[in-house]
Design an enzyme around this catalytic site. Structure first.
Site, PDB file in Angstrom:
ATOM      1  N   HIS A 153       0.830  -1.202   0.000  1.00 38.05           N
ATOM      2  CA  HIS A 153       0.000   0.000   0.000  1.00 38.05           C
ATOM      3  C   HIS A 153       0.871   1.263   0.000  1.00 38.05           C
ATOM      4  O   HIS A 153       0.624   2.209  -0.753  1.00 38.05           O
ATOM      5  CB  HIS A 153      -0.899   0.012   1.246  1.00 38.05           C
ATOM      6  CG  HIS A 153      -2.177  -0.740   1.087  1.00 38.05           C
ATOM      7  ND1 HIS A 153      -2.221  -2.101   0.926  1.00 38.05           N
ATOM      8  CD2 HIS A 153      -3.471  -0.315   1.087  1.00 38.05           C
ATOM      9  CE1 HIS A 153      -3.485  -2.502   0.828  1.00 38.05           C
ATOM     10  NE2 HIS A 153      -4.266  -1.422   0.920  1.00 38.05           N
TER      11      HIS A 153
ATOM     12  N   HIS B 140       1.154  -4.127   9.152  1.00 43.26           N
ATOM     13  CA  HIS B 140       2.572  -3.918   8.896  1.00 43.26           C
ATOM     14  C   HIS B 140       3.277  -3.374  10.131  1.00 43.26           C
ATOM     15  O   HIS B 140       2.669  -2.690  10.965  1.00 43.26           O
ATOM     16  CB  HIS B 140       2.777  -2.923   7.736  1.00 43.26           C
ATOM     17  CG  HIS B 140       2.448  -3.478   6.390  1.00 43.26           C
ATOM     18  ND1 HIS B 140       3.273  -4.355   5.718  1.00 43.26           N
ATOM     19  CD2 HIS B 140       1.372  -3.288   5.588  1.00 43.26           C
ATOM     20  CE1 HIS B 140       2.725  -4.666   4.564  1.00 43.26           C
ATOM     21  NE2 HIS B 140       1.565  -4.028   4.458  1.00 43.26           N
TER      22      HIS B 140
END
Length: 328
Positions: free
Chosen positions: A172, A226
């Site tokens: 992303h 993450h």
């Protein structure tokens, strides 16, 4: 008929999509084919199995964060990182009518996001770092199990386990900084952020795409998909690739010609100068100056001065707005 001293505008430097688009796209045919190849590589990298790194029981303290949905869905990334910049490029084209700018901006953007995507997914598959929520992907019932070496024995869904080994770097984040970072560089050149005039308000426009990409990166940590190192590396990767791809087609934003692509200035020079005729030096000298006849000067009381003949019809022009001003 124009009167003497009156100014006439001639529209030059306008290259329309209909008249020049096909020829321009054909001249970059191999670039577009490479984009297709990059897209195929990206698909393959998402299908192959990533490296399953050793995950021991003592490592689970950092991998037990809860499972959450994505704040920024995967399907939305191409919309704001690719389609949004293309809309901006199209708006600029409608105002300036330069197909070189539109074509090279789109081509550079697609190269930026696809190269970033290939690099990101290749590193993901090679590193195989577990996500912060890996525990619940591996043990959805909360009951953990380990082999004789201390490695996990997962009994969750295979696709969740596979996705759980793709933490580093953040896709992303890298895509966001590649697409929106390219857009930021594009806007910096178009509005002349670095024109040394001290208009700090222009920086606010420049930072908007970067702020958007940064918020996407923060959401990846907040959603526990993450680690912070993943988004940091992804941001640097995406921004670095975007910068290199941008500089392939456009001058640096701080350059005095940073508002247009290299191809535009080449096409403008070719359309303005046209084919050049090479003449002998002696012929040019004879046209440039007429030497006075000394014998005639002695016979006439009035002397004749040198007569200068101009070889070029220089025209001041404003290439940024695609117009040339001619005095008639």
């Amino acid at each position: 008929m124009f009167q003497e001293g009156r100014v006439r505008e001639i529209n030059v430097g306008t290259f329309y999509l209909k008249s020049h688009g096909t020829k321009l796209a054909r001249s970059h045919m191999y670039d577009w084919l490479i984009l297709v190849l990059l897209a195929l590589i990206e698909i393959i990298l998402n299908l192959i199995q990533p490296f399953y790194r050793f995950v021991g029981k003592d490592m689970m303290d950092d991998l037990k964060y809860p499972m959450k949905d994505n704040t920024v869905p995967v399907w939305s990334v191409p919309i704001y990182a690719v389609l949004l910049p293309i809309l901006v490029f199209s708006f600029v084209y409608l105002r300036r009518r330069d197909v070189h700018d539109l074509h090279h901006a789109i081509l550079g953007l697609l190269f930026a996001v696809l190269i970033t995507g290939v690099l990101t997914d290749a590193i993901k598959d090679a590193v195989g770092r577990p996500r912060p929520n890996f525990f619940w992907r591996c043990f959805p019932d909360g009951i953990d199990a380990y082999d004789s070496w201390g490695n996990v024995i997962c009994h969750g869904e295979e696709k969740e386990i596979k996705e759980g080994h793709k933490s580093f770097p953040s896709g992303h984040t890298s895509w966001s900084f590649a697409g929106l970072g390219f857009l930021a560089l594009y806007l910096a050149g178009k509005i002349k952020v670095f024109d040394r005039q001290g208009h700090v308000a222009k920086l606010c426009i420049l930072f908007l795409p970067l702020l958007m990409a940064s918020l996407v990166a923060v959401s990846r940590v907040d959603d526990y998909w993450h680690h912070w190192q993943d988004v940091f590396a992804g941001g640097i990767l995406g921004l670095a690739v975007a910068t290199m791809c941008y500089l392939q087609f456009f001058p640096a934003p701080y350059h005095h010609e940073g508002w247009g692509p290299y191809a535009y200035f080449r096409a403008l020079e070719a359309s303005t100068l046209g084919p050049r005729v090479v003449r002998p030096v002696a012929e040019v000298d004879m046209q440039a100056m007429e030497v006075p006849d000394i014998s005639q000067q002695s016979r006439h009381s009035s002397s004749h001065g040198f007569r200068q003949i101009s070889l070029s019809n220089s025209q001041p022009h404003d290439v940024e707005f695609g117009k040339t001003v001619t005095f008639v």
